[in-house]
Design a protein around this motif. Structure first.
Motif, PDB file in Angstrom:
ATOM      1  N   ASP A 123      38.653  44.918  50.390  1.00 31.32           N
ATOM      2  CA  ASP A 123      38.535  43.479  50.050  1.00 31.32           C
ATOM      3  C   ASP A 123      39.488  43.243  48.885  1.00 31.32           C
ATOM      4  N   LYS A 124      40.003  41.961  48.652  1.00 30.56           N
ATOM      5  CA  LYS A 124      40.794  41.936  47.660  1.00 30.56           C
ATOM      6  C   LYS A 124      39.878  40.642  46.845  1.00 30.56           C
ATOM      7  N   GLY A 125      39.645  40.746  45.603  1.00 26.77           N
ATOM      8  CA  GLY A 125      38.890  39.684  44.911  1.00 26.77           C
ATOM      9  C   GLY A 125      40.151  38.831  44.244  1.00 26.77           C
ATOM     10  N   SER A 126      40.076  37.478  44.063  1.00 28.51           N
ATOM     11  CA  SER A 126      41.069  37.168  43.233  1.00 28.51           C
ATOM     12  C   SER A 126      40.644  35.444  42.777  1.00 28.51           C
ATOM     13  N   ASN A 127      41.142  35.267  41.370  1.00 29.11           N
ATOM     14  CA  ASN A 127      40.719  34.169  40.732  1.00 29.11           C
ATOM     15  C   ASN A 127      41.398  33.864  39.540  1.00 29.11           C
ATOM     16  N   LYS A 128      41.848  32.628  39.212  1.00 31.62           N
ATOM     17  CA  LYS A 128      42.610  32.260  37.875  1.00 31.62           C
ATOM     18  C   LYS A 128      43.902  33.148  37.941  1.00 31.62           C
ATOM     19  N   GLY A 129      44.511  33.401  39.112  1.00 23.49           N
ATOM     20  CA  GLY A 129      45.736  34.413  39.070  1.00 23.49           C
ATOM     21  C   GLY A 129      45.604  35.929  39.163  1.00 23.49           C
ATOM     22  N   PHE A 130      44.266  36.333  38.813  1.00 23.02           N
ATOM     23  CA  PHE A 130      43.776  37.608  38.636  1.00 23.02           C
ATOM     24  C   PHE A 130      43.440  38.232  40.201  1.00 23.02           C
TER      25      PHE A 130
ATOM     26  N   LYS B  39      47.713  40.873  37.006  1.00 21.36           N
ATOM     27  CA  LYS B  39      48.025  39.427  37.181  1.00 21.36           C
ATOM     28  C   LYS B  39      49.580  39.359  36.670  1.00 21.36           C
ATOM     29  N   GLY B  40      50.186  38.359  37.449  1.00 23.56           N
ATOM     30  CA  GLY B  40      51.435  38.616  37.540  1.00 23.56           C
ATOM     31  C   GLY B  40      52.372  38.006  36.432  1.00 23.56           C
TER      32      GLY B  40
ATOM     33  N   VAL C 256      50.803  36.634  32.446  1.00 25.67           N
ATOM     34  CA  VAL C 256      49.569  36.395  31.763  1.00 25.67           C
ATOM     35  C   VAL C 256      50.071  35.328  30.577  1.00 25.67           C
ATOM     36  N   GLN C 257      49.089  34.435  29.828  1.00 23.01           N
ATOM     37  CA  GLN C 257      49.113  33.525  29.220  1.00 23.01           C
ATOM     38  C   GLN C 257      48.418  33.841  28.009  1.00 23.01           C
ATOM     39  N   VAL C 258      48.490  33.380  26.832  1.00 26.62           N
ATOM     40  CA  VAL C 258      47.683  33.277  25.598  1.00 26.62           C
ATOM     41  C   VAL C 258      46.293  33.224  25.775  1.00 26.62           C
ATOM     42  N   SER C 259      46.030  32.476  26.612  1.00 29.28           N
ATOM     43  CA  SER C 259      44.505  32.045  26.976  1.00 29.28           C
ATOM     44  C   SER C 259      43.931  32.974  27.625  1.00 29.28           C
ATOM     45  N   ASP C 260      44.603  34.286  28.128  1.00 30.58           N
ATOM     46  CA  ASP C 260      44.100  35.320  28.926  1.00 30.58           C
ATOM     47  C   ASP C 260      43.502  36.270  27.964  1.00 30.58           C
ATOM     48  N   SER C 261      43.840  36.131  26.634  1.00 28.92           N
ATOM     49  CA  SER C 261      43.368  37.056  25.815  1.00 28.92           C
ATOM     50  C   SER C 261      41.854  37.190  25.599  1.00 28.92           C
ATOM     51  N   ALA C 262      41.452  38.325  25.787  1.00 29.57           N
ATOM     52  CA  ALA C 262      39.711  38.403  25.952  1.00 29.57           C
ATOM     53  C   ALA C 262      39.453  40.023  26.229  1.00 29.57           C
ATOM     54  N   VAL C 263      38.165  40.207  26.419  1.00 28.52           N
ATOM     55  CA  VAL C 263      37.814  41.616  26.673  1.00 28.52           C
ATOM     56  C   VAL C 263      37.631  41.607  28.201  1.00 28.52           C
ATOM     57  N   TYR C 264      38.043  42.644  29.187  1.00 28.16           N
ATOM     58  CA  TYR C 264      37.708  42.769  30.392  1.00 28.16           C
ATOM     59  C   TYR C 264      37.370  43.925  30.855  1.00 28.16           C
ATOM     60  N   PHE C 265      35.893  43.665  31.645  1.00 27.82           N
ATOM     61  CA  PHE C 265      35.014  44.790  31.948  1.00 27.82           C
ATOM     62  C   PHE C 265      34.959  44.938  33.464  1.00 27.82           C
ATOM     63  N   CYS C 266      35.228  46.236  34.001  1.00 26.19           N
ATOM     64  CA  CYS C 266      34.894  46.553  35.167  1.00 26.19           C
ATOM     65  C   CYS C 266      33.641  46.962  35.460  1.00 26.19           C
ATOM     66  N   ALA C 267      33.147  46.904  36.531  1.00 25.04           N
ATOM     67  CA  ALA C 267      31.612  47.024  36.717  1.00 25.04           C
ATOM     68  C   ALA C 267      31.479  47.418  38.287  1.00 25.04           C
ATOM     69  N   LEU C 268      30.224  48.192  38.378  1.00 24.60           N
ATOM     70  CA  LEU C 268      29.813  48.321  39.948  1.00 24.60           C
ATOM     71  C   LEU C 268      28.342  48.026  40.139  1.00 24.60           C
ATOM     72  N   ARG C 269      27.915  47.689  41.084  1.00 22.88           N
ATOM     73  CA  ARG C 269      26.626  47.618  41.732  1.00 22.88           C
ATOM     74  C   ARG C 269      26.379  48.291  42.817  1.00 22.88           C
ATOM     75  N   ASP C 270      25.369  49.229  42.932  1.00 23.32           N
ATOM     76  CA  ASP C 270      25.257  50.376  44.074  1.00 23.32           C
ATOM     77  C   ASP C 270      23.696  49.879  44.642  1.00 23.32           C
ATOM     78  N   GLY C 271      23.436  48.723  44.944  1.00 26.36           N
ATOM     79  CA  GLY C 271      22.068  48.576  44.997  1.00 26.36           C
ATOM     80  C   GLY C 271      21.276  48.630  44.074  1.00 26.36           C
ATOM     81  N   GLY C 272      19.996  48.040  44.225  1.00 25.61           N
ATOM     82  CA  GLY C 272      19.110  47.943  43.247  1.00 25.61           C
ATOM     83  C   GLY C 272      19.447  46.924  42.080  1.00 25.61           C
TER      84      GLY C 272
ATOM     85  N   GLU D   5      53.683  35.870  29.985  1.00 27.82           N
ATOM     86  CA  GLU D   5      54.491  35.889  31.093  1.00 27.82           C
ATOM     87  C   GLU D   5      54.557  37.289  31.511  1.00 27.82           C
ATOM     88  N   ALA D   6      54.228  38.162  30.683  1.00 30.49           N
ATOM     89  CA  ALA D   6      54.378  39.753  31.349  1.00 30.49           C
ATOM     90  C   ALA D   6      53.167  39.845  32.408  1.00 30.49           C
ATOM     91  N   PHE D   7      53.656  41.051  33.034  1.00 27.12           N
ATOM     92  CA  PHE D   7      52.995  41.318  34.295  1.00 27.12           C
ATOM     93  C   PHE D   7      51.577  42.273  33.565  1.00 27.12           C
TER      94      PHE D   7
END
Lengths: 115, 111
Positions: free
Chosen positions: B55-62, B77-78, B80-96, B16-18
């Motif tokens: 733009d704002k992307g959103s999904n599953k409370g994220f 995420k406002g 969090v739940q135990v099930s959110d435990s995971a590794v999160y990757f930020c990524a970009l795609r700039d054409g190509g 339940e933490a932010f």
């Protein structure tokens, strides 16, 4: 729908041996990719293919080769494995290799250990 | 060249933490930005994306907002739940063909 399958799930390999990691997708995506994932380094692109019959080199291609004989399959071959190729390998696909908003879909990975 | 920098982990939170995971990028063009999530023993899967500034992307409370002025795409995420435990990757795609991934941030959520 299976999405992307990879085989084997894991493998222990002696240095110097040849190894092919298999990847198959059933989504009819044009583009396919091979990444390696190493702790603290994120994912690094090894090779890619924008469409069947074409391939290209990514960020870390040395020691690896790929082929794309058809849309569905994209095998990755290590001709003579070395310990630095110990990693988790992910295959991915996307609908188009050039669309800038393309989402990639990943397989479950192959954990490879080279001794 | 293009690059993505995200905060080092692991991040450990109580249920339940932010959550905030910071991500900044450098790119020569106008990239699309993504957050991918990797649950234990699985491949990456798309969590959300944004294709242009503000733009704002959103999904599953994220949620994440594409901030061109600060070249950032922070994940929040406002509650969090135990099930959110995971590794999160930020990524970009700039054409190509190439998607640039950050190093990943591991999140542990305690019950």
């Amino acid at each position: 729908i299976a999405g992307i399958t990879q085989a084997p799930t894991s493998q222990i390999l002696a240095a110097g041996r040849r190894m092919t990691l298999r990847c198959t997708q059933d989504m009819r995506h044009n583009a396919m990719y091979w990444y390696r994932q190493d702790l603290g380094l994120g994912l690094r692109l090894i090779h890619y293919s924008n469409t069947a019959g074409t391939t290209g080199k990514g960020e870390v291609p040395d020691g690896y080769s790929v082929s794309r004989a058809n849309t569905d399959d994209f095998p990755l071959t290590l001709a003579s494995a070395v310990p630095s190729q110990t990693s988790v390998y992910f295959c991915a696909s996307s609908d188009s290799g050039s669309a800038w908003a393309d989402t990639q879909y990943f397989g479950p990975g192959t954990r490879l250990t080279v001794l | 060249g293009d690059s993505v920098t995200q905060m080092e982990g692991p991040v450990t939170l109580s249920e339940e933490a932010f959550l905030t995971i910071n991500c900044t990028y450098t790119a020569t063009g106008y990239p699309s930005l993504f957050w991918y999530v990797q649950y234990p023993g699985e491949g990456l899967q798309l969590l959300l994306k944004a294709t242009k500034a503000d733009d704002k992307g959103s999904n599953k409370g994220f949620e994440a907002t594409y901030r061109k002025e600060t070249t950032s795409f922070h994940l929040e995420k406002g509650s969090v739940q135990v099930s959110d435990s995971a590794v999160y990757f930020c990524a970009l795609r700039d054409g190509g063909f190439k998607t640039i991934f950050g190093a990943g941030t591991r999140l542990f959520v305690k019950a």
